[in-house]
Write a protein that holds these residues in place. Structure first.
Motif, PDB file in Angstrom:
ATOM      1  N   LEU A  28       0.832  -1.207   0.000  1.00  0.00           N
ATOM      2  CA  LEU A  28       0.000   0.000   0.000  1.00  0.00           C
ATOM      3  C   LEU A  28       0.865   1.255   0.000  1.00  0.00           C
ATOM      4  CD1 LEU A  28      -3.017  -0.565   2.434  1.00  0.00           C
ATOM      5  CD2 LEU A  28      -3.103   0.024   0.015  1.00  0.00           C
ATOM      6  N   ARG A  29       1.928   1.227   0.782  1.00  0.00           N
ATOM      7  CA  ARG A  29       2.842   2.376   0.843  1.00  0.00           C
ATOM      8  C   ARG A  29       3.513   2.594  -0.511  1.00  0.00           C
ATOM      9  NH1 ARG A  29       3.744   7.064   3.169  1.00  0.00           N
ATOM     10  NH2 ARG A  29       5.926   7.529   3.486  1.00  0.00           N
ATOM     11  N   PHE A  34       3.952   5.821  -5.301  1.00  0.00           N
ATOM     12  CA  PHE A  34       4.006   5.826  -6.761  1.00  0.00           C
ATOM     13  C   PHE A  34       2.944   6.757  -7.337  1.00  0.00           C
ATOM     14  CE2 PHE A  34       2.496   4.399 -10.868  1.00  0.00           C
ATOM     15  CZ  PHE A  34       3.669   4.435 -11.599  1.00  0.00           C
ATOM     16  N   LYS A  35       1.706   6.634  -6.838  1.00  0.00           N
ATOM     17  CA  LYS A  35       0.617   7.470  -7.350  1.00  0.00           C
ATOM     18  C   LYS A  35       0.876   8.950  -7.065  1.00  0.00           C
ATOM     19  CE  LYS A  35      -2.893   6.297  -8.930  1.00  0.00           C
ATOM     20  NZ  LYS A  35      -3.317   6.226 -10.335  1.00  0.00           N
ATOM     21  N   GLN A  36       1.353   9.267  -5.874  1.00  0.00           N
ATOM     22  CA  GLN A  36       1.629  10.666  -5.518  1.00  0.00           C
ATOM     23  C   GLN A  36       2.740  11.219  -6.406  1.00  0.00           C
ATOM     24  OE1 GLN A  36      -0.241  12.338  -3.383  1.00  0.00           O
ATOM     25  NE2 GLN A  36       0.873  14.258  -3.552  1.00  0.00           N
ATOM     26  N   ALA A  37       3.761  10.404  -6.663  1.00  0.00           N
ATOM     27  CA  ALA A  37       4.893  10.840  -7.486  1.00  0.00           C
ATOM     28  C   ALA A  37       4.509  11.002  -8.947  1.00  0.00           C
ATOM     29  CB  ALA A  37       6.034   9.836  -7.365  1.00  0.00           C
ATOM     30  N   SER A  38       3.613  10.150  -9.440  1.00  0.00           N
ATOM     31  CA  SER A  38       3.303  10.166 -10.865  1.00  0.00           C
ATOM     32  C   SER A  38       2.027  10.929 -11.222  1.00  0.00           C
ATOM     33  CB  SER A  38       3.222   8.740 -11.406  1.00  0.00           C
ATOM     34  OG  SER A  38       2.245   8.008 -10.709  1.00  0.00           O
ATOM     35  N   ALA A  39       1.059  11.005 -10.299  1.00  0.00           N
ATOM     36  CA  ALA A  39      -0.223  11.639 -10.624  1.00  0.00           C
ATOM     37  C   ALA A  39      -0.570  12.816  -9.721  1.00  0.00           C
ATOM     38  CB  ALA A  39      -1.345  10.605 -10.557  1.00  0.00           C
ATOM     39  N   GLY A  40       0.226  13.070  -8.688  1.00  0.00           N
ATOM     40  CA  GLY A  40      -0.069  14.178  -7.777  1.00  0.00           C
ATOM     41  C   GLY A  40      -1.106  13.781  -6.737  1.00  0.00           C
ATOM     42  N   ASP A  41      -1.765  14.786  -6.189  1.00  0.00           N
ATOM     43  CA  ASP A  41      -2.741  14.545  -5.129  1.00  0.00           C
ATOM     44  C   ASP A  41      -3.888  13.661  -5.614  1.00  0.00           C
ATOM     45  OD1 ASP A  41      -1.336  16.005  -3.247  1.00  0.00           O
ATOM     46  OD2 ASP A  41      -2.473  17.844  -3.573  1.00  0.00           O
ATOM     47  N   TYR A  58      -7.079   4.130  -1.993  1.00  0.00           N
ATOM     48  CA  TYR A  58      -7.468   5.536  -2.028  1.00  0.00           C
ATOM     49  C   TYR A  58      -7.020   6.238  -0.746  1.00  0.00           C
ATOM     50  CZ  TYR A  58     -10.398   9.680  -2.655  1.00  0.00           C
ATOM     51  OH  TYR A  58     -10.853  10.972  -2.801  1.00  0.00           O
ATOM     52  N   GLU A  59      -7.280   5.614   0.401  1.00  0.00           N
ATOM     53  CA  GLU A  59      -6.935   6.222   1.688  1.00  0.00           C
ATOM     54  C   GLU A  59      -5.422   6.365   1.852  1.00  0.00           C
ATOM     55  OE1 GLU A  59      -8.983   3.729   4.493  1.00  0.00           O
ATOM     56  OE2 GLU A  59     -10.890   4.794   4.187  1.00  0.00           O
ATOM     57  N   ALA A  60      -4.663   5.373   1.388  1.00  0.00           N
ATOM     58  CA  ALA A  60      -3.202   5.441   1.479  1.00  0.00           C
ATOM     59  C   ALA A  60      -2.672   6.591   0.630  1.00  0.00           C
ATOM     60  CB  ALA A  60      -2.575   4.119   1.048  1.00  0.00           C
ATOM     61  N   TRP A  61      -3.228   6.744  -0.556  1.00  0.00           N
ATOM     62  CA  TRP A  61      -2.820   7.823  -1.457  1.00  0.00           C
ATOM     63  C   TRP A  61      -3.244   9.177  -0.876  1.00  0.00           C
ATOM     64  CZ3 TRP A  61      -4.986   8.313  -7.129  1.00  0.00           C
ATOM     65  CH2 TRP A  61      -4.309   9.323  -7.814  1.00  0.00           C
ATOM     66  N   ALA A  62      -4.468   9.255  -0.359  1.00  0.00           N
ATOM     67  CA  ALA A  62      -4.984  10.505   0.202  1.00  0.00           C
ATOM     68  C   ALA A  62      -4.140  10.969   1.390  1.00  0.00           C
ATOM     69  CB  ALA A  62      -6.443  10.344   0.614  1.00  0.00           C
ATOM     70  N   ALA A  63      -3.544  10.036   2.125  1.00  0.00           N
ATOM     71  CA  ALA A  63      -2.719  10.385   3.281  1.00  0.00           C
ATOM     72  C   ALA A  63      -1.472  11.171   2.863  1.00  0.00           C
ATOM     73  CB  ALA A  63      -2.317   9.125   4.042  1.00  0.00           C
ATOM     74  N   LEU A  64      -1.098  11.090   1.602  1.00  0.00           N
ATOM     75  CA  LEU A  64       0.080  11.801   1.104  1.00  0.00           C
ATOM     76  C   LEU A  64      -0.272  13.132   0.452  1.00  0.00           C
ATOM     77  CD1 LEU A  64       2.032   8.800  -0.469  1.00  0.00           C
ATOM     78  CD2 LEU A  64       2.414   9.901   1.737  1.00  0.00           C
ATOM     79  N   GLN A  65      -1.510  13.563   0.583  1.00  0.00           N
ATOM     80  CA  GLN A  65      -1.990  14.812  -0.015  1.00  0.00           C
ATOM     81  C   GLN A  65      -1.021  15.957   0.307  1.00  0.00           C
ATOM     82  OE1 GLN A  65      -5.386  14.873  -1.274  1.00  0.00           O
ATOM     83  NE2 GLN A  65      -5.605  17.041  -1.686  1.00  0.00           N
ATOM     84  N   ASP A  70       8.625  15.115  -6.178  1.00  0.00           N
ATOM     85  CA  ASP A  70      10.021  14.708  -5.988  1.00  0.00           C
ATOM     86  C   ASP A  70      10.244  14.081  -4.613  1.00  0.00           C
ATOM     87  OD1 ASP A  70      10.733  15.418  -8.531  1.00  0.00           O
ATOM     88  OD2 ASP A  70      11.771  17.268  -7.969  1.00  0.00           O
ATOM     89  N   THR A  71       9.540  14.570  -3.603  1.00  0.00           N
ATOM     90  CA  THR A  71       9.638  13.986  -2.264  1.00  0.00           C
ATOM     91  C   THR A  71       9.067  12.574  -2.271  1.00  0.00           C
ATOM     92  OG1 THR A  71       9.461  16.178  -1.265  1.00  0.00           O
ATOM     93  CG2 THR A  71       8.998  14.285   0.163  1.00  0.00           C
ATOM     94  N   ALA A  72       7.924  12.392  -2.924  1.00  0.00           N
ATOM     95  CA  ALA A  72       7.315  11.064  -3.024  1.00  0.00           C
ATOM     96  C   ALA A  72       8.246  10.110  -3.777  1.00  0.00           C
ATOM     97  CB  ALA A  72       5.954  11.152  -3.713  1.00  0.00           C
ATOM     98  N   LYS A  73       8.892  10.599  -4.820  1.00  0.00           N
ATOM     99  CA  LYS A  73       9.838   9.771  -5.574  1.00  0.00           C
ATOM    100  C   LYS A  73      10.999   9.334  -4.689  1.00  0.00           C
ATOM    101  CE  LYS A  73       8.820  11.733 -10.098  1.00  0.00           C
ATOM    102  NZ  LYS A  73       9.288  12.574 -11.201  1.00  0.00           N
ATOM    103  N   GLU A  74      11.535  10.270  -3.901  1.00  0.00           N
ATOM    104  CA  GLU A  74      12.645   9.947  -3.001  1.00  0.00           C
ATOM    105  C   GLU A  74      12.237   8.872  -1.998  1.00  0.00           C
ATOM    106  OE1 GLU A  74      15.823  10.448  -2.585  1.00  0.00           O
ATOM    107  OE2 GLU A  74      16.082  11.838  -4.236  1.00  0.00           O
TER     108      GLU A  74
END
Length: 89
Positions: A28-29, A34-41, A58-65, A70-74
């Motif tokens: 999930l992480r 990956f989604k945050q790095a490639s598609a944004g919020d 969805y909830e895992a991705w939303a937590a990275l809003q 670049d931070t998500a990629k790192e």
């Protein structure tokens, strides 16, 4: 291609070659980063009660809003590297 993009692409390839399948929370992480790095919020409607896997994704991705791409990629790269070395599962 920038250095971070090249390393992100390499980490995507490396994740398919891991010696063992990571646990569900780690998957999930990886998905969320990956989604945050490639598609944004996160966007779109939250999946309903019947789609449990979709809801967790969805909830895992939303937590990275608000996390910059670049931070998500790192973080994705670091997580894949730790999985390759067997440090986390």
């Amino acid at each position: 291609m920038s250095d971070i993009d090249a390393r992100f692409a390499q980490a995507q390839a490396d994740v398919t070659q891991l010696p063992e399948r990571p646990g569900n929370l780690t998957l999930l992480r990886l998905y969320a980063l990956f989604k945050q790095a490639s598609a944004g919020d996160v966007h779109g409607d939250k999946p309903g009660f019947a789609d449990i896997v979709g809801k967790y994704k969805y909830e895992a991705w939303a937590a990275l809003q608000g996390t910059p791409a670049d931070t998500a990629k790192e973080h994705y790269i670091e997580l894949v590297e730790s999985l390759k070395s067997g440090a986390s599962a």
